[in-house]
Design an enzyme around this catalytic site. Sequence first.
Site, PDB file in Angstrom:
ATOM      1  N   GLU A 118       1.004  -0.861   0.016  1.00 35.47           N
ATOM      2  CA  GLU A 118       0.031   0.019  -0.139  1.00 35.47           C
ATOM      3  C   GLU A 118       0.590   1.278   0.059  1.00 35.47           C
ATOM      4  OE1 GLU A 118      -4.146  -1.631   2.104  1.00 35.47           O
ATOM      5  OE2 GLU A 118      -2.275  -1.442   3.399  1.00 35.47           O
ATOM      6  N   GLU A 140      -2.921  -9.632   3.771  1.00 36.39           N
ATOM      7  CA  GLU A 140      -3.780  -9.575   4.923  1.00 36.39           C
ATOM      8  C   GLU A 140      -4.761 -11.104   5.533  1.00 36.39           C
ATOM      9  OE1 GLU A 140      -2.237  -5.815   4.029  1.00 36.39           O
ATOM     10  OE2 GLU A 140      -2.716  -7.409   3.202  1.00 36.39           O
TER      11      GLU A 140
END
Length: 719
Positions: A118, A140
């Site tokens: 990210e 994740e």
Amino acid sequence: MITKTIRYDLAQGIATITFDEQGSPVNTMCLQWQDDFETVTRQVEKDREQIRGIILASAKSTFFAGADLKAVMRSSEADGPRVFAEIERIKRHFRTLETLGVPVVTCLNGAALGGGWEVALVGHHRIAVNDPKIRFGLPEITLGLIPGGGGITKMTRILGLAAAQPYILESKLFGPDEAMKIGVVHELVATADELMPRARAFIEAAQGKPEACTHVWDRKDDKMPGGTPASPKVAAMLSVAPAMLKRKTQGLYPAPEAALAAMAEGALVDFDTAMRIETRYLAGLMVGQVARNMINTFFFHMNAVKGGQSRPKGVPKYQPKKVGILGAGMMGSGIAYVQATQGIATVLKDVSIEAAEKGKAYTTRLTQQRVDKGQMSAERQQGILNLITPTAQATDLRGCDLIIEAVFEQRELKAMVTQEAEPMLAEGGFFASNTSTLPISSLARASTAPQKFVGIHFFSPVDKMKLVEIIRGQDTDDETIARAYDYVQALGKLPIVVNDSRGFYTSRTFGTYVMEGAAMLGEGIPAPVIENAAVQAGMPVGPLAVLDETSLSLSVHVLEQTRIDCRQEGKPYVATAGETLVERMVKRHHRPGRAGGGGFYDYPEGGRKHLWPELKTLFEKPGVAWDLQDVKDRLLFRQAVETARCLAEGVLTSVHDGNIGSIFGIGFPAWTGGALQFIYGQGIETFEQRCTELAARYGSGFELSEAVKSSLRQHQPRY
């Protein structure tokens, strides 16, 4: 400017932000980094008039590792608002850099995973070193979380709802080459030294070009690839996606559901609103118990196993070059395959050359499947096959660094092959048994060097199962345990180390699961209820189906061997209700399991397996009341109780071995984080109270002694 985690430098109009967390081998989004990132971002805003471009770089061997997971472990539901604010704070600074009006270039010198990816997505232009070992992506979901630093929103807008799903919902990782193909990396370079020059060149070429410093999601003409949920094709896909997901997760894993919701809902609104939706879903997961369970085991405990925490210290690393295997059956042939694919010369011995050749044929079959799919070259296949030497002669084992017996679970047979093969070991070599139940200390009596005798328990099928249980016998020395650990890691598998006992840890605990299921059948609870309750609780398959696969007759053989051993030790052995029912199935009803034609299930040729209809007639009692939650709890709590007993008795010496072993060895539900985390996650007192209730209704299998209660508190992890 130099902070504790970031260096900021402005020269010739280019601001370079270098991530360099002091005292850490990797960069993480720790609280210090969050503060430092805010400081640096504010400095960028002050220097705006002097800045012509920004470079994001790393001083580590990797680019960025992601979130600070220890902070997640310390959070609770009350921390929700704080967590939400922290995520929004990071994203606000991301947006400051993205919308500054100057080109931002990300230099990917190594892995960028989770929050690290990210961070990478902040760059308008992303350059990566073209090394196939480098991994990017958003893992994740595997930790019970979702990408919440813009990963869902941005990947969905770059790739589209359908194309982004594997990377978000399935946590698919990818290398630089694939990143280029799907458009999330724009340029590849051969070495890390080329990153900065290429970044500066892009910034120079981008001057006066607004599109070079504007992300696709910030462009007025942006259209989501494949369409939004408003388009009929996407709407049709999304209408069935939740049901398909629920079927896969049984509703036990909130992260995939949250990720899908964030993707779909975010695609219906503007970018900034989509980012807030993503934050809310992540914040909810970060303060939930499932995420803490999964992070605890799949990150911290997995790292403990891979890092060798259970390996004896002070023993040099070991790499066996030649390994012998006794028995070319299902287990032996599987071990031979795994060894050969890892470059280890293998001698596969059986009673006849025909049997040994048949064992080698297993490797031929598996490698041919990969060749046919284009996953392996014919030359590579031949190289693997050349490493396996089938034989019926014990003398061919001469010079082996390690010999593993994988013969039938019969004490006399194991003793015979041990005595025949052990003299063939190279000087300093060691011997191992692949037994799943028989105590290693007793098997070591057949050895002339019991200190060099160890249990190495593989799971079937060996080519697919990641776990290997290393069992320390009464006399096994540290060097042998360390060498066994290194051998297992050389195979690319996960080693746990346990002390000797009947069934060790995994087989002993697995036995409680299947026998609790069989006991419930004997009580009159319908077989479909038992099997479906197990799956609904998160087990991969029901206990009756597992018994069929592993063989009811083998369970009876183990029971009979246990009776003999206990009799010789002067101890009585009383079979459990489940064991008695399995024995009845084999001896009275001639149902030995799948390999013998049928057990609890029938296996019609060309058709799907189904429960044996006679189970209803023989065992079901219509008047018996049963509670679905009790059925689920009996199956999970019985395993957790046995794991806690193993910890108290010293069979298990660490919580991480117990959790990793239960998930990867016996299929304990991943949402729990493992059998011990299942206890710690709900709280020891809550677990004890429920065990008291279950023991009162269903027997001593759920009783917790004071020693077990004390052990649970003694080993409770602290974060």
